[in-house]
Design a protein around this motif. Structure first.
Motif, PDB file in Angstrom:
ATOM      1  N   GLU A   1       0.791  -1.226   0.000  1.00  0.00           N
ATOM      2  CA  GLU A   1       0.000   0.000   0.000  1.00  0.00           C
ATOM      3  C   GLU A   1       0.832   1.289   0.000  1.00  0.00           C
ATOM      4  OE1 GLU A   1      -0.714  -1.940   4.154  1.00  0.00           O
ATOM      5  OE2 GLU A   1      -0.200  -2.572   2.114  1.00  0.00           O
ATOM      6  N   ASP A   2       2.038   1.266   0.576  1.00  0.00           N
ATOM      7  CA  ASP A   2       2.859   2.476   0.622  1.00  0.00           C
ATOM      8  C   ASP A   2       3.964   2.483  -0.438  1.00  0.00           C
ATOM      9  OD1 ASP A   2       1.454   3.504   2.814  1.00  0.00           O
ATOM     10  OD2 ASP A   2       2.716   2.438   4.250  1.00  0.00           O
ATOM     11  N   LYS A   3       3.854   1.622  -1.431  1.00  0.00           N
ATOM     12  CA  LYS A   3       4.926   1.522  -2.432  1.00  0.00           C
ATOM     13  C   LYS A   3       5.156   2.848  -3.152  1.00  0.00           C
ATOM     14  CE  LYS A   3       5.666  -2.198  -4.910  1.00  0.00           C
ATOM     15  NZ  LYS A   3       5.698  -3.266  -5.945  1.00  0.00           N
ATOM     16  N   SER A   4       4.118   3.498  -3.611  1.00  0.00           N
ATOM     17  CA  SER A   4       4.287   4.745  -4.361  1.00  0.00           C
ATOM     18  C   SER A   4       4.909   5.822  -3.482  1.00  0.00           C
ATOM     19  CB  SER A   4       2.948   5.229  -4.927  1.00  0.00           C
ATOM     20  OG  SER A   4       2.022   5.473  -3.880  1.00  0.00           O
ATOM     21  N   LYS A   5       4.542   5.853  -2.212  1.00  0.00           N
ATOM     22  CA  LYS A   5       5.116   6.840  -1.287  1.00  0.00           C
ATOM     23  C   LYS A   5       6.609   6.595  -1.099  1.00  0.00           C
ATOM     24  CE  LYS A   5       4.976   6.344   3.158  1.00  0.00           C
ATOM     25  NZ  LYS A   5       4.525   6.188   4.578  1.00  0.00           N
ATOM     26  N   LEU A   6       6.995   5.336  -0.946  1.00  0.00           N
ATOM     27  CA  LEU A   6       8.399   4.992  -0.774  1.00  0.00           C
ATOM     28  C   LEU A   6       9.202   5.318  -2.039  1.00  0.00           C
ATOM     29  CD1 LEU A   6       7.987   1.577   1.091  1.00  0.00           C
ATOM     30  CD2 LEU A   6       9.129   3.609   2.013  1.00  0.00           C
ATOM     31  N   LEU A   7       8.626   5.015  -3.203  1.00  0.00           N
ATOM     32  CA  LEU A   7       9.326   5.303  -4.456  1.00  0.00           C
ATOM     33  C   LEU A   7       9.530   6.802  -4.648  1.00  0.00           C
ATOM     34  CD1 LEU A   7       7.614   2.726  -6.862  1.00  0.00           C
ATOM     35  CD2 LEU A   7       9.930   2.609  -5.895  1.00  0.00           C
ATOM     36  N   LYS A   8       8.529   7.589  -4.277  1.00  0.00           N
ATOM     37  CA  LYS A   8       8.654   9.043  -4.387  1.00  0.00           C
ATOM     38  C   LYS A   8       9.750   9.561  -3.457  1.00  0.00           C
ATOM     39  CE  LYS A   8       3.897  10.015  -5.875  1.00  0.00           C
ATOM     40  NZ  LYS A   8       2.591  10.595  -5.471  1.00  0.00           N
ATOM     41  N   SER A   9       9.820   9.011  -2.253  1.00  0.00           N
ATOM     42  CA  SER A   9      10.856   9.422  -1.307  1.00  0.00           C
ATOM     43  C   SER A   9      12.249   9.090  -1.839  1.00  0.00           C
ATOM     44  CB  SER A   9      10.652   8.723   0.043  1.00  0.00           C
ATOM     45  OG  SER A   9       9.448   9.131   0.646  1.00  0.00           O
ATOM     46  N   LEU A  10      12.385   7.917  -2.435  1.00  0.00           N
ATOM     47  CA  LEU A  10      13.667   7.511  -3.002  1.00  0.00           C
ATOM     48  C   LEU A  10      14.036   8.373  -4.206  1.00  0.00           C
ATOM     49  CD1 LEU A  10      13.158   3.685  -2.573  1.00  0.00           C
ATOM     50  CD2 LEU A  10      15.038   5.004  -1.577  1.00  0.00           C
ATOM     51  N   ASP A  11      13.058   8.674  -5.045  1.00  0.00           N
ATOM     52  CA  ASP A  11      13.309   9.549  -6.197  1.00  0.00           C
ATOM     53  C   ASP A  11      13.780  10.932  -5.741  1.00  0.00           C
ATOM     54  OD1 ASP A  11      12.676   7.654  -8.103  1.00  0.00           O
ATOM     55  OD2 ASP A  11      10.573   8.243  -8.249  1.00  0.00           O
ATOM     56  N   LYS A  12      13.192  11.404  -4.647  1.00  0.00           N
ATOM     57  CA  LYS A  12      13.552  12.726  -4.124  1.00  0.00           C
ATOM     58  C   LYS A  12      14.993  12.725  -3.626  1.00  0.00           C
ATOM     59  CE  LYS A  12      11.821  16.280  -0.954  1.00  0.00           C
ATOM     60  NZ  LYS A  12      10.777  16.610   0.060  1.00  0.00           N
ATOM     61  N   ILE A  13      15.407  11.637  -2.998  1.00  0.00           N
ATOM     62  CA  ILE A  13      16.797  11.535  -2.519  1.00  0.00           C
ATOM     63  C   ILE A  13      17.758  11.482  -3.704  1.00  0.00           C
ATOM     64  CG2 ILE A  13      18.449  10.048  -1.308  1.00  0.00           C
ATOM     65  CD1 ILE A  13      16.006   9.132   0.432  1.00  0.00           C
ATOM     66  N   ILE A  14      17.418  10.649  -4.697  1.00  0.00           N
ATOM     67  CA  ILE A  14      18.291  10.456  -5.857  1.00  0.00           C
ATOM     68  C   ILE A  14      18.485  11.750  -6.645  1.00  0.00           C
ATOM     69  CG2 ILE A  14      18.496   9.265  -8.088  1.00  0.00           C
ATOM     70  CD1 ILE A  14      16.991   6.890  -6.681  1.00  0.00           C
ATOM     71  N   SER A  15      17.395  12.501  -6.797  1.00  0.00           N
ATOM     72  CA  SER A  15      17.469  13.729  -7.615  1.00  0.00           C
ATOM     73  C   SER A  15      17.862  14.959  -6.808  1.00  0.00           C
ATOM     74  CB  SER A  15      16.113  13.983  -8.293  1.00  0.00           C
ATOM     75  OG  SER A  15      15.100  14.213  -7.316  1.00  0.00           O
ATOM     76  N   GLY A  16      17.640  14.920  -5.483  1.00  0.00           N
ATOM     77  CA  GLY A  16      17.806  16.143  -4.694  1.00  0.00           C
ATOM     78  C   GLY A  16      18.977  16.186  -3.742  1.00  0.00           C
ATOM     79  N   VAL A  17      19.648  15.059  -3.545  1.00  0.00           N
ATOM     80  CA  VAL A  17      20.783  15.040  -2.609  1.00  0.00           C
ATOM     81  C   VAL A  17      22.041  14.694  -3.396  1.00  0.00           C
ATOM     82  CG1 VAL A  17      21.701  14.085  -0.460  1.00  0.00           C
ATOM     83  CG2 VAL A  17      19.226  14.256  -0.780  1.00  0.00           C
ATOM     84  N   SER A  18      23.072  15.476  -3.218  1.00  0.00           N
ATOM     85  CA  SER A  18      24.283  15.282  -4.017  1.00  0.00           C
ATOM     86  C   SER A  18      25.041  14.038  -3.589  1.00  0.00           C
ATOM     87  CB  SER A  18      25.198  16.505  -3.905  1.00  0.00           C
ATOM     88  OG  SER A  18      25.810  16.540  -2.631  1.00  0.00           O
ATOM     89  N   GLU A  19      25.797  13.483  -4.521  1.00  0.00           N
ATOM     90  CA  GLU A  19      26.658  12.332  -4.235  1.00  0.00           C
ATOM     91  C   GLU A  19      27.666  12.683  -3.138  1.00  0.00           C
ATOM     92  OE1 GLU A  19      28.435   8.543  -4.492  1.00  0.00           O
ATOM     93  OE2 GLU A  19      26.569   9.231  -5.410  1.00  0.00           O
ATOM     94  N   ASP A  20      28.180  13.900  -3.171  1.00  0.00           N
ATOM     95  CA  ASP A  20      29.181  14.313  -2.174  1.00  0.00           C
ATOM     96  C   ASP A  20      28.604  14.317  -0.771  1.00  0.00           C
ATOM     97  OD1 ASP A  20      31.136  14.581  -4.080  1.00  0.00           O
ATOM     98  OD2 ASP A  20      30.910  16.762  -4.287  1.00  0.00           O
ATOM     99  N   ASN A  21      27.377  14.823  -0.633  1.00  0.00           N
ATOM    100  CA  ASN A  21      26.754  14.861   0.696  1.00  0.00           C
ATOM    101  C   ASN A  21      26.486  13.452   1.224  1.00  0.00           C
ATOM    102  OD1 ASN A  21      26.785  17.632   0.884  1.00  0.00           O
ATOM    103  ND2 ASN A  21      24.672  17.905   0.195  1.00  0.00           N
ATOM    104  N   LEU A  22      26.022  12.588   0.342  1.00  0.00           N
ATOM    105  CA  LEU A  22      25.763  11.205   0.745  1.00  0.00           C
ATOM    106  C   LEU A  22      27.063  10.494   1.099  1.00  0.00           C
ATOM    107  CD1 LEU A  22      23.077  10.223  -1.922  1.00  0.00           C
ATOM    108  CD2 LEU A  22      22.690  10.534   0.524  1.00  0.00           C
ATOM    109  N   ARG A  23      28.114  10.761   0.343  1.00  0.00           N
ATOM    110  CA  ARG A  23      29.410  10.142   0.611  1.00  0.00           C
ATOM    111  C   ARG A  23      30.005  10.651   1.918  1.00  0.00           C
ATOM    112  NH1 ARG A  23      31.965   5.696   0.338  1.00  0.00           N
ATOM    113  NH2 ARG A  23      30.707   5.392  -1.529  1.00  0.00           N
ATOM    114  N   ASP A  24      29.799  11.935   2.218  1.00  0.00           N
ATOM    115  CA  ASP A  24      30.282  12.481   3.484  1.00  0.00           C
ATOM    116  C   ASP A  24      29.628  11.763   4.656  1.00  0.00           C
ATOM    117  OD1 ASP A  24      32.028  14.287   2.374  1.00  0.00           O
ATOM    118  OD2 ASP A  24      30.636  15.992   2.473  1.00  0.00           O
TER     119      ASP A  24
END
Length: 300
Positions: A269-292
């Motif tokens: 039931e929450d699949k679309s919500k989880l996918l949207k959250s993951l898409d937001k991380i992928i598109s909105g958070v830089s690789e450098d910040n995640l690596r830090d």
């Protein structure tokens, strides 16, 4: 999800202790051992006294409650206590029920191989004694990754042993290790894992993100050019692929510190919500910040 459980140390170390990425037990002077039964009983007695003494009751009243909440679940600590022989596990369960008659379930961490030497009758007896809600670090359903990391079992073993647990009535949760398949193979590994998980009934799938420490065998493999870590964005794309391909009813919860972002929801039931959250991380958070975040993560 074990926050309300009484934690009882019954083993230390890991019976396998060969996974290339793992450094959790590297400081132990032994591979695996069980606590003496007298220590286990002493801990249960101590917990019983702490639960029933006047000071505990006073603290409970200060929090606006009449009496301490009865302990209903005990979680056995150690890498994989479920590997202990059936009779020993039953002996531990008997002690638990003696000191805490209110307990209705006993959980622990387990390896897929822990049930291999237990008969179907053994598993049923353990379930009747209260063993339920095991947490199994399956990591992945990708056979190539399982072999390379020296996990000691295959995806077929996951299916076989988990179906045996299901038949005995023992419920279980999975830990999934994001990035275990390596650079360029994360989404393939996620699809292979979903294919295995979809044939089973884990009540929870909890992703952890692989964090590599210099003392691990995997670090040496990287230095020798035998394996490459996924980028942080690739890890999140892998996690997205896993969510997208899961079609079972389960609770998806990326909760532990190895995940820079906490994600949780009920599938499907929450699949679309989880996918949207993951898409937001992928598109909105830089690789450098995640690596830090990964580089500054203290040892688990």
């Amino acid at each position: 999800y074990e926050a309300d459980s009484l934690l009882l140390e019954v083993t230390a170390g890991c019976t396998h202790h060969k996974c290339k990425f793992c450094t959790l037990y590297s400081d132990l002077p032994f591979k695996f051992r069980m606590s003496p039964m007298e220590d286990i009983e002493s801990d249960l007695l101590e917990a019983q006294i702490l639960r029933t003494n006047p000071y505990s009751k006073m603290l409970t009243r200060l929090h606006g409650k009449e009496n301490p909440k009865p302990i209903q679940r005990v979680f056995l600590t150690g890498a994989n206590p479920f590997d202990l022989k059936t009779e020993k596990l039953l002996e531990i369960a008997s002690l638990i029920h003696t000191y805490f008659p209110s307990v209705d379930s006993i959980g622990c961490f387990a390896r897929i191989t822990d049930s291999v030497n237990k008969t179907d009758e053994d598993l049923i007896r353990l379930r009747q004694a209260g063993y339920n809600g095991l947490t199994i670090g399956v990591e992945t359903g990708d056979d190539a990754a399982l072999a390379f990391m020296h996990k000691g079992y295959t995806s077929k073993d996951i299916l076989t042993q988990c179906k045996r647990l299901e038949q005995s009535g023992i419920e279980y949760a999975f830990f999934y290790l994001t990035s275990i398949s390596g650079k360029g193979h994360g989404e393939t590994g996620a699809k292979a894992s979903a294919e295995i998980f979809n044939q089973l009934r884990p009540f929870l799938i909890g992703p952890n993100m692989l964090t590599i420490y210099p003392e691990s065998d995997l670090y040496k493999e990287i230095q020798n050019g035998n394996w490459q870590e996924e980028s942080e964005h690739e890890k999140y794309r892998e996690l997205r692929t896993l969510v997208e391909n899961l079609n079972i009813s389960t609770y998806f919860a990326a909760m532990v510190a190895s995940n820079a972002f906490q994600l949780r929801g009920h599938l499907p039931e929450d699949k679309s919500k989880l996918l949207k959250s993951l898409d937001k991380i992928i598109s909105g958070v830089s690789e450098d910040n995640l690596r830090d975040y990964r580089k500054n993560l203290p040892h688990l």
